[in-house]
Design an enzyme around this catalytic site. Structure first.
Site, PDB file in Angstrom:
ATOM      1  N   ASP A   1      42.287  40.789  47.222  1.00 54.65           N
ATOM      2  CA  ASP A   1      42.288  38.632  46.863  1.00 54.65           C
ATOM      3  C   ASP A   1      40.776  39.044  47.668  1.00 54.65           C
ATOM      4  OD1 ASP A   1      44.326  38.879  45.213  1.00 54.65           O
ATOM      5  OD2 ASP A   1      44.261  36.603  45.358  1.00 54.65           O
TER       6      ASP A   1
ATOM      7  N   LYS B   1      38.882  34.322  40.732  1.00 59.40           N
ATOM      8  CA  LYS B   1      39.976  33.056  40.659  1.00 59.40           C
ATOM      9  C   LYS B   1      39.412  32.252  41.444  1.00 59.40           C
ATOM     10  CE  LYS B   1      43.232  33.543  45.020  1.00 59.40           C
ATOM     11  NZ  LYS B   1      44.019  33.814  45.705  1.00 59.40           N
TER      12      LYS B   1
ATOM     13  N   LYS C   1      42.867  33.752  37.500  1.00 68.86           N
ATOM     14  CA  LYS C   1      43.920  33.575  38.054  1.00 68.86           C
ATOM     15  C   LYS C   1      43.347  31.927  38.891  1.00 68.86           C
ATOM     16  CE  LYS C   1      46.312  35.088  42.600  1.00 68.86           C
ATOM     17  NZ  LYS C   1      45.918  35.338  43.722  1.00 68.86           N
TER      18      LYS C   1
END
Length: 318
Positions: free
Chosen positions: A155, A218, A254
């Protein structure tokens, strides 16, 4: 996970034409929040689906090998076996989607999961998380080290300064380099939407991140003052849809930060289903970044099975 997004050349013309209608987004977000939530066994089924999409996360300054180990054990067996048994779901291999930790804790997580004979992926927040303000060289090295230690998902955080000042080519180049440093690991790109200013900026940042080869986009690090919100999610998933229609590549989504209740997890699933369709309702294309959400979901499942709410000591914490 999903077939990797190979990315594309930066299409600045497409980026520059983006305009987001704020009123329409806010109106749609209200509709999403107002939608009726499933009851009884339907609700239980949705909640189990939500569990399988959680990136169970610990990102604390006091993380230790033992609390990472505990997190991993909870990820492998997120809902008590007897509860799953009474729902006839005990042999369905229900686990969370991944465990998410700091780069320095990746080796601990890999070791714990290996000992538990689990193939659960380890995700790591790299690239100077959460602010992304360390030198590029350091951020790239952090990605490589996390991958070397066994992380199969990374991430990354974008450099918000580049997005805020409209330096899309520079942002694209950085993400391209992160993509390369990830190797075979899947890359989720965190936009930190609370720090991007406008919906139009969020959409542009989403687009540039996908063009640069992100497998997921995300919302937040969970450390900003504004985290996952429905309006921003709508902007991001519509960018995903437009990217898919233009390139044929499905990019995942996400939401992360501030998602704490079972009820909210169902709203997020409903939003995905309505905006992107059933295909996105899998851990390959949808993740919930959360640390405390699982506890509430397990509580609700316990209530569904037994008709009463559990005392705190009855459900082990992650």
């Amino acid at each position: 996970m999903s077939s990797r997004n190979p990315g594309m050349d930066l299409d600045l013309e497409w980026v520059s034409k983006v305009r987001v209608n704020t009123q329409a987004v806010l109106k749609r977000a209200q509709q999403v929040q107002g939608c009726k939530v499933a009851k009884k066994q339907w609700q239980a089924a949705w909640l189990l689906k939500a569990v399988t999409c959680i990136d169970l996360t610990t990102l604390a300054g006091d993380d230790t090998p033992s609390n990472v180990h505990r997190l991993c054990m909870k990820a492998v067996q997120p809902v008590r076996q007897d509860l799953l048994k009474s729902m006839d779901m005990h042999d369905k291999g229900i686990s969370t989607a991944a465990v998410c930790v700091y780069p320095s804790r990746v080796a601990d997580a890999v070791k714990s999961l290996k000992a538990a004979n689990s193939s659960l992926p380890v995700a790591s927040v790299a690239t100077g998380f959460p602010a992304g303000q360390t030198p590029l060289k350091t951020r790239l090295e952090e990605v490589r080290m996390a991958v070397q230690d066994g992380a199969t998902e990374i991430d990354i955080v974008i450099n918000r300064t580049l997005a805020l000042t409209g330096q899309w080519a520079a942002m694209y180049d950085e993400i391209r380099q992160f993509r390369e440093a990830c190797g075979d690991a899947h890359m989720k790109t965190i936009l930190a939407i609370g720090e991007l200013g406008t919906f139009t900026n969020v959409y542009k940042a989403s687009l540039v991140s996908m063009m640069a080869g992100s497998d997921f986009i995300k919302t937040s690090t969970g450390k900003e003052s504004v985290n996952a919100t429905y309006p921003v999610a709508i902007v991001m998933v519509r960018a995903i849809r437009d990217y898919y229609l233009r390139t044929g590549h499905k990019v995942g989504f996400k939401p992360a930060g501030g998602i704490r209740t079972a009820q909210e997890s169902i709203v997020w699933l409903a939003l995905m289903k309505e905006e992107l369709g059933h295909e996105w309702l899998t851990p390959h294309l949808f993740r919930l970044g959360a640390s405390s959400l699982l506890a509430d979901i397990e509580r609700q499942i316990y209530h569904y099975v037994t008709g009463r709410y559990a005392a705190y000591h009855e459900l082990p914490m992650a």
